[in-house]
Write a protein that holds these residues in place. Structure first.
Motif, mmCIF file in Angstrom:
data_model
loop_
_atom_site.group_PDB
_atom_site.id
_atom_site.type_symbol
_atom_site.label_atom_id
_atom_site.label_comp_id
_atom_site.label_asym_id
_atom_site.label_seq_id
_atom_site.Cartn_x
_atom_site.Cartn_y
_atom_site.Cartn_z
ATOM 1 N N TYR A 75 8.502 9.641 21.572
ATOM 2 C CA TYR A 75 8.071 8.492 22.232
ATOM 3 C C TYR A 75 6.779 8.230 21.981
ATOM 4 O O TYR A 75 5.832 9.191 21.874
ATOM 5 N N ILE A 76 6.412 6.878 22.231
ATOM 6 C CA ILE A 76 5.032 6.555 21.982
ATOM 7 C C ILE A 76 4.543 5.344 22.968
ATOM 8 O O ILE A 76 5.356 4.539 23.246
ATOM 9 N N LEU A 77 3.612 5.603 23.403
ATOM 10 C CA LEU A 77 2.910 4.483 24.555
ATOM 11 C C LEU A 77 1.370 4.396 24.516
ATOM 12 O O LEU A 77 0.907 5.278 23.945
ATOM 13 N N GLY A 78 0.798 3.544 25.098
ATOM 14 C CA GLY A 78 -0.715 3.332 24.886
ATOM 15 C C GLY A 78 -0.895 2.266 25.841
ATOM 16 O O GLY A 78 -0.140 1.423 26.366
ATOM 17 N N TYR A 79 -2.341 2.414 26.336
ATOM 18 C CA TYR A 79 -2.832 1.434 27.422
ATOM 19 C C TYR A 79 -4.112 0.849 26.774
ATOM 20 O O TYR A 79 -4.985 1.527 25.930
ATOM 21 N N SER A 80 -4.069 -0.622 27.048
ATOM 22 C CA SER A 80 -5.290 -1.172 26.805
ATOM 23 C C SER A 80 -5.222 -0.976 25.227
ATOM 24 O O SER A 80 -4.376 -1.502 24.224
ATOM 25 N N ALA A 81 -6.514 -0.525 24.377
ATOM 26 C CA ALA A 81 -6.367 -0.267 23.099
ATOM 27 C C ALA A 81 -5.574 0.324 22.794
ATOM 28 O O ALA A 81 -4.956 0.338 21.569
ATOM 29 N N GLY A 82 -4.867 1.437 23.321
ATOM 30 C CA GLY A 82 -3.824 2.129 23.009
ATOM 31 C C GLY A 82 -2.520 1.200 23.094
ATOM 32 O O GLY A 82 -1.544 1.516 22.215
ATOM 33 N N GLY A 83 -2.573 0.109 23.955
ATOM 34 C CA GLY A 83 -1.413 -0.651 23.810
ATOM 35 C C GLY A 83 -1.523 -1.631 22.433
ATOM 36 O O GLY A 83 -0.399 -2.105 22.037
ATOM 37 N N ASP A 84 -2.783 -1.918 22.197
ATOM 38 C CA ASP A 84 -2.793 -2.737 20.757
ATOM 39 C C ASP A 84 -2.217 -1.850 19.696
ATOM 40 O O ASP A 84 -1.359 -2.307 18.934
ATOM 41 N N GLY A 85 -2.452 -0.417 19.881
ATOM 42 C CA GLY A 85 -1.886 0.508 18.791
ATOM 43 C C GLY A 85 -0.429 0.492 18.865
ATOM 44 O O GLY A 85 0.335 0.524 17.767
ATOM 45 N N VAL A 86 0.100 0.380 20.055
ATOM 46 C CA VAL A 86 1.858 0.548 20.285
ATOM 47 C C VAL A 86 2.368 -0.627 19.510
ATOM 48 O O VAL A 86 3.362 -0.599 18.647
ATOM 49 N N TYR A 87 1.687 -1.981 19.893
ATOM 50 C CA TYR A 87 2.050 -3.163 19.340
ATOM 51 C C TYR A 87 2.182 -3.268 17.613
ATOM 52 O O TYR A 87 3.172 -3.627 17.143
#
Length: 423
Positions: free
Chosen positions: A195-207
């Motif tokens: 699984y992969i997840l991320g917050y803020s800039a990490g969320g950019d990465g998930v997108y």
């Protein structure tokens, strides 16, 4: 690799990136062929992973389904034996260096009782971005403590760079591939529960990473990020969660999340077996969602990857790839952002639709996808039927597939190279 073909058989060349591994070209398949399968159970075939003297005829000898399974088991065992010490050292150091970039990570195992099918693996990306290294370090430490899952090996990487696009630059994809392969090989995690997840800039990465690496993951969750130029089309087989604060208006994150939600709704309505998604625009929340996003973990955990889906939608991002699920592109194809390939299987028939500038691809086949003991038909939209016949399981296909990706559950036992044109 330089490729040369004639109408009767494929020539082959040896251009190793590893001194012990041979790569062969496969026969072109834009013609009907006779069934090559032999039912001789006493057949003598070479299975050594690093045997550089494997003969052409042995490498392409047709295997039965059981022989292919046995060969895969042997080659996977041999590959692990040869690479285990290197892979284990990388995990013990929680650090790898590829192409001049180094990534470190924090590892934590939640619930040390190993499930019968192996631990799940979670990659959780921190926020920050284009800011002083100390700020990204703080965000990295925060990400380590952000969630408390019930089970799994948790990997929280520290971004190799301090840049706005730190999680979706081109060096990230092979790094995450290597990390996943290491945990499969050394810790025997469940390859179908990554699984992969991320917050803020990490969320950019998930997108960005989730669509272009969709075949690696069981589910993905984006928290408080922005997609930039990413497209959701390749998420057909990857369940995708979106969490963003209702008041998170910086970079238009809240509105863009609503737009993606609508796009995924439309895609799933047109294709009910795909594009599973969950969206929570958290009421009265800003960029920080006060832990409401933690509900994503249980939603993600319900999903298990299918490495052999019957339908694949593949759109190239600015960082391009040469394989998604069972469709791959040879070196002779110029891969560009925006190119689209759709593949769908109905029984023994494969239907392909591609961008106009793609007139060649390779199908990575397995009995998990269709019955390789029966003939296969391939149709390309606008060109009609371009192949009808049998495709052999071979030692070389298994070796090449493992060499491309050290994941035994997604190994192709047969390759079918296709070429078509208007001329």
């Amino acid at each position: 690799m330089n490729r040369q073909y004639n109408n009767e058989e494929a020539t082959f060349s040896i251009t190793p990136t590893d001194d012990n591994i041979q790569f062969f070209d496969y026969p072109l398949a834009n013609r009907t062929i006779e069934q090559p399968y032999s039912d001789d159970s006493n057949i003598n075939y070479t299975t050594s992973w690093s045997d550089s003297k494997t003969r052409y005829n042995d490498a392409f000898l047709s295997l039965s389904k059981q022989e292919a399974s046995t060969t895969l088991d042997k080659l996977w065992t041999q590959l692990k034996q040869e690479q285990l010490s290197i892979r284990k050292a990388e995990l013990e150091n929680t650090c790898i260096t590829l192409n001049g970039k180094t990534i470190h990570w924090h590892e934590c195992i939640y619930n040390k009782t190993r499930p019968p099918t192996g631990h799940s693996l979670w990659i959780s990306m921190h926020g920050g971005g284009s800011c002083p290294s100390s700020v990204n370090d703080q965000q990295y430490q925060n990400q380590i403590k952000l969630y408390n899952p019930n089970e799994g090996i948790w990997v929280v990487p520290r971004s190799p760079t301090d840049s706005w696009n730190q999680w979706h630059q081109e060096h990230i994809d092979p790094m995450f591939d290597r990390i996943i392969e290491n945990y499969i090989m050394v810790n025997e995690i469940n390859p179908n529960r990554v699984y992969i997840l991320g917050y803020s800039a990490g969320g950019d990465g998930v997108y960005q990473l989730a669509p272009r690496m969709a075949d690696r993951f069981a589910a993905a969750a984006m928290m408080a990020g922005h997609p930039n130029d990413a497209s959701p089309l390749s998420l057909r087989n990857l369940p995708f969660a979106i969490f963003v604060g209702e008041k998170d208006s910086s970079y238009n994150r809240n509105e863009v999340a609503r737009q993606w939600s609508k796009q995924l709704d439309v895609l799933q309505k047109a294709d009910p077996n795909g594009y599973h998604h969950h969206v929570n625009i958290c009421a009265d929340m800003g960029h920080w969602m006060c832990g409401r996003d933690a509900e994503a973990l249980s939603w993600m955990a319900q999903w298990t990857r299918n490495p052999w889906p019957k339908k694949v939608v593949w759109v190239q991002d600015d960082v391009t790839h040469n394989r998604l699920y069972w469709i791959s592109l040879p070196d002779t194809v110029q891969v560009k952002q925006g190119q689209k390939i759709t593949g769908e299987i109905d029984g023994q028939t494969i239907f392909i639709t591609t961008s106009e500038d793609i007139q060649q691809l390779t199908l990575c086949l397995s009995d998990a996808l269709l019955d390789l003991d029966r003939p296969i038909n391939v149709y390309v939209d606008g060109y009609g039927e371009i192949f009808q016949g049998y495709v052999s399981r071979t030692i070389q296909a298994i070796k090449d597939s493992l060499r491309h990706r050290a994941d035994p559950t997604s190994v192709a036992t047969a390759y079918l190279e296709l070429v078509w044109s208007n001329t």
